[in-house]
Design an enzyme around this catalytic site. Structure first.
Site, short mmCIF file in Angstrom:
data_model
loop_
_atom_site.label_atom_id
_atom_site.label_comp_id
_atom_site.label_asym_id
_atom_site.label_seq_id
_atom_site.Cartn_x
_atom_site.Cartn_y
_atom_site.Cartn_z
CB CYS A 134 24.20 72.29 33.66
SG CYS A 134 25.59 72.35 35.05
CB CYS A 137 27.82 73.50 33.05
SG CYS A 137 27.22 72.05 34.16
CG ASP A 138 26.55 75.48 30.06
OD1 ASP A 138 27.50 75.17 30.08
OD2 ASP A 138 25.58 74.82 29.53
#
Ligand code: NAP
Length: 309
Positions: A134, A137-138
């Site tokens: 992701c 997200c990261d």
């Protein structure tokens, strides 16, 4: 508790199905395993959903979908579905986590799909310490650093573009020399100065040390040569596997496990419908998930009319 319809999954397909059901007066339960929105929550920007000419952030669209549904009396239940099974009197029984359960006359499965893993050495070991599925997200953890992206579909191309605006350099690793992802993404990636496209190569091992990932070794499919690419992060987008573990065995699926339906979203058991990415189909988009959800709800409503007759 008995509902007219249970909708499993709160991505675009599930939210649309629930909206159409409840607006038609059906007693509807929506079972959500995680935050509403599904995969759009891990998509940075959506450029191809009509009505948003300047793109919309994934989480913003998810919030809008959720706020729309919140206007209606849908019963929203949290937790995973463990099993769906045909029960007495043409009902379905759903076992939920924490010993909970419910019955429904019709079920619409909108459980979507999960990111597939590469299954190579280092993938598990460096999960969360370099390996991610992701970018939204990261990605920020790798600001100013070098990362790799694996895959040649829309997810890999779109997320490689997103990362190229954050990190120092993106290596896009793909096993063939042509991409299945959209041409518009390919053109943008080729124009980006900090993106190196590494084709006809497959990742063989993710390497690193105590502090995390340091490199990925890739093997050329042309000559078998190994190249070690220094990167502190690797974002893997090599396709999706259907979230189908809770379905009865007799539900027909394609060889990859996606649920086979007809054009009205009927699965192979009467009263069971499937919509969105869990369906066996070619085009997986937010638009098509929304369309599937509305079609499945219409078919379920017509099924319920006969059920009640
Ligand atoms: P996908 O389209 O199935 O692409 C998977 C990619 O991973 C393919 O390029 C495949 O290579 C490669 N691959 C598979 N197994 C591999 C392995 N073991 N090692 C190395 N590479 C491997 O999956 P996706 O990109 O996740 O997209 C899923 C669906 O969502 C698609 O229908 C896609 O169009 C849709 N989607 C749409 C958008 C959008 O329109 N904005 C965004 C994201 C996703 P080959 O090409 O050689 O098979």
């Amino acid at each position: 508790m008995l509902y007219d319809a249970a909708v499993i999954g709160a991505g675009p397909a599930g939210i649309t199905a629930a909206l159409y059901l409840v607006r038609a007066g059906a007693g509807t339960a929506l079972i959500e395993n995680s935050a509403p929105g599904g995969q759009i929550l891990s998509t940075a920007e959506i450029e191809n959903y009509p009505g948003f000419p300047h793109a919309v952030k994934g989480w913003e669209l998810a919030d809008l979908f959720d706020a729309h549904l919140a206007e209606y009396p849908v019963e929203r239940l949290r937790g995973g579905v463990l099993s769906v099974r045909p029960a007495e009197g043409r009902l379905f029984h759903l076992d939920l986590e924490e010993g909970k359960g419910l019955d429904a006359k019709a079920v619409i499965v909108c459980s979507g799909a999960q990111h597939r893993k590469l299954g190579i050495p280092g993938e598990e070991e460096f999960s969360g310490r370099g390996v991610s599925y992701c970018a939204v997200c990261d990605g920020n953890f790798y600001r100013g650093r070098d990362v790799a992206v694996v895959g040649g579909g829309n997810s890999a191309l779109e997320e490689a573009l997103y990362l190229s605006r954050i990190v120092r350099k993106v290596y896009l690793i793909h096993r063939r020399d042509t991409f299945r992802g959209a041409q518009i993404f390919q053109d943008k990636l080729r124009a980006a100065e900090n993106v190196e496209i590494v084709t006809e190569c497959v990742p063989e091992e993710i390497r690193g040390g105590a502090a995390g990932m340091e490199s990925v070794a890739v093997r050329s499919r042309r000559d078998g040569e190994i190249r070690v690419i220094a990167a502190e992060g690797i974002f893997i987008y090599v396709g999706m596997d259907p979230a189908n573990g809770f379905l009865p065995e007799e539900v027909r699926r394609d060889p990859a496990g996606f649920v086979i339906t007809d054009a009205e979203m009927n699965a192979s058991i009467p009263g069971l419908f499937a919509a969105g990415d869990i369906r066996s189909k070619h085009c997986r988009q937010v638009c098509t998930a929304v369309g599937d959800g509305a079609t499945a709800a219409a078919a379920a409503l017509s099924y319920l009319e006969h059920w009640n007759a």
